[in-house]
Scaffold this motif. Sequence first.
Motif, PDB file in Angstrom:
ATOM      1  N   SER A 303       0.962  -1.701   0.132  1.00 51.34           N
ATOM      2  CA  SER A 303       0.141   0.147   0.113  1.00 51.34           C
ATOM      3  C   SER A 303       1.038   0.979  -0.025  1.00 51.34           C
ATOM      4  CB  SER A 303      -1.287   0.075   1.205  1.00 51.34           C
ATOM      5  OG  SER A 303      -1.531  -1.158   1.338  1.00 51.34           O
ATOM      6  N   ARG A 304       1.910   1.529   0.896  1.00 49.77           N
ATOM      7  CA  ARG A 304       2.752   1.783   1.445  1.00 49.77           C
ATOM      8  C   ARG A 304       3.589   2.600   0.123  1.00 49.77           C
ATOM      9  NH1 ARG A 304       3.172   0.593   6.439  1.00 49.77           N
ATOM     10  NH2 ARG A 304       4.915  -1.065   6.053  1.00 49.77           N
ATOM     11  N   VAL A 305       3.833   1.771  -1.268  1.00 47.55           N
ATOM     12  CA  VAL A 305       4.818   1.854  -2.222  1.00 47.55           C
ATOM     13  C   VAL A 305       3.290   2.688  -3.744  1.00 47.55           C
ATOM     14  CG1 VAL A 305       5.707   0.242  -4.340  1.00 47.55           C
ATOM     15  CG2 VAL A 305       6.285  -0.382  -2.072  1.00 47.55           C
ATOM     16  N   ALA A 306       2.022   1.862  -3.417  1.00 46.47           N
ATOM     17  CA  ALA A 306       1.593   1.987  -4.771  1.00 46.47           C
ATOM     18  C   ALA A 306       1.266   3.932  -4.123  1.00 46.47           C
ATOM     19  CB  ALA A 306      -0.054   1.508  -4.240  1.00 46.47           C
ATOM     20  N   SER A 307       1.142   3.492  -2.534  1.00 47.92           N
ATOM     21  CA  SER A 307       1.225   5.476  -2.359  1.00 47.92           C
ATOM     22  C   SER A 307       1.902   6.287  -3.206  1.00 47.92           C
ATOM     23  CB  SER A 307       1.380   5.554  -1.486  1.00 47.92           C
ATOM     24  OG  SER A 307       2.179   5.825  -0.741  1.00 47.92           O
ATOM     25  N   LEU A 308       3.209   5.893  -3.139  1.00 43.72           N
ATOM     26  CA  LEU A 308       4.522   6.647  -3.704  1.00 43.72           C
ATOM     27  C   LEU A 308       3.882   6.756  -5.483  1.00 43.72           C
ATOM     28  CD1 LEU A 308       6.916   5.862  -2.008  1.00 43.72           C
ATOM     29  CD2 LEU A 308       6.690   7.017  -1.304  1.00 43.72           C
ATOM     30  N   LEU A 309       3.646   5.466  -6.106  1.00 39.09           N
ATOM     31  CA  LEU A 309       3.615   6.081  -7.362  1.00 39.09           C
ATOM     32  C   LEU A 309       2.766   6.449  -7.685  1.00 39.09           C
ATOM     33  CD1 LEU A 309       3.654   1.997  -8.215  1.00 39.09           C
ATOM     34  CD2 LEU A 309       5.125   3.587  -8.395  1.00 39.09           C
ATOM     35  N   ALA A 310       1.442   6.863  -6.776  1.00 37.13           N
ATOM     36  CA  ALA A 310       0.509   7.138  -7.092  1.00 37.13           C
ATOM     37  C   ALA A 310       0.466   9.151  -5.930  1.00 37.13           C
ATOM     38  CB  ALA A 310      -1.262   7.334  -6.712  1.00 37.13           C
TER      39      ALA A 310
END
Length: 393
Positions: A303-310
Amino acid sequence: GCAVFGEDFRLPLSQRWHPARGQLLRGRNDQVSGTLMPQKVRIALDAMGGDQGPAAVVAGIALSAEKNPEIRFILHGPKDQLEPLVAKKSDLTGRCEIRDASGVVSMDDKPSQVMRSGKDTSMWSTLEAVRQGEATVAVSCGNTGALMALSMIRLRKLPGVNRPAIAILWPSRNPQGFNVMLDVGADIRADAEDLLQYALMGVSYARNGLNLKNPRVGLLNVGTEEHKGRAELKEAHELIGDIAEDGHFEFVGFVEGGDIPGNKCDVIVTDGFTGNIALKTGEGTASLISDFLKQAFAYSFLSRVASLLALTSLKRLKKRIDPRRVNGGVFLGLNGTVVKSHGAADATGVSAAVKLAFQLAQTGFTDRIAARVASAAERAQDVSENETNGPAI
């Protein structure tokens, strides 16, 4: 020009009416190019009303000063507190006058108490600057009830206005990004005539604040069917519909709560009781969604990785729904423009309120509302006389 109800919204910046002084503002010629430059705008600010104190207000006007060289400020509050804060901001050098006012209106003060004994307060002093024509717009983060009460006493209501209203910009799906909504808390009551006046004032705000030439107006109700709602809503529906063509706006009829952020209309008209509840509900919902998003993106490593991508998209979303960036409710129906900033506004919020105040000052906003309300009252009187005397032969 396109003078609709006395409101020429295509008037050039070089020839706009100053509502407080009652005179035409004229730009000055650039000595090099010979082109007309815009007139500087003076804004009066209550430095002491907000929850975060004068530091946030000074920081906010410094942000505005950096972005816009045409703004001048009159800052009201205790001189000994304000001078050191202003001195630290190089952008305010030569552009900020301090008016000493030792008293402070707190959030707990009752409006009646402030009206009786508030002459030494920064709020009173701020409104007095507009009343005397020294500033075009007043901005305050202070007690809403006290600010409205003092504004009505010091600035007075426009002829033909029974109840002033507070208008806000609500994020929407419309191309302009916002809808105008009024009243959101100036008065919990509103009869059919009041709602008609709100519609006319809201149209002026949409034209001058959002640059909409033919705003669409909706009347907030529990349903869109014409038989629904209280008697005053049905009467207001008829009154607004009758005047829409002459007023050069489109009346879409009744709208529901879901249309407030929608694209069905540009101006939503309601009483202050309903409007204030809708506003607070919207703010609470936006805060809840923000918290849910934070929790969702912090749930796991992925989820944290996804937040960085978004991240870029999330920042854009945050900016669009950030209440600080649309901070400022405008008091409509007074002999002068007053912008009510949120009590908890930080520097960004104060700067947004100043930006709104500057935009309205540039357009001669108060004078245009006065002309629109006066024309509507004259038209209503003509209709009444025709109905009484019968058609002329």
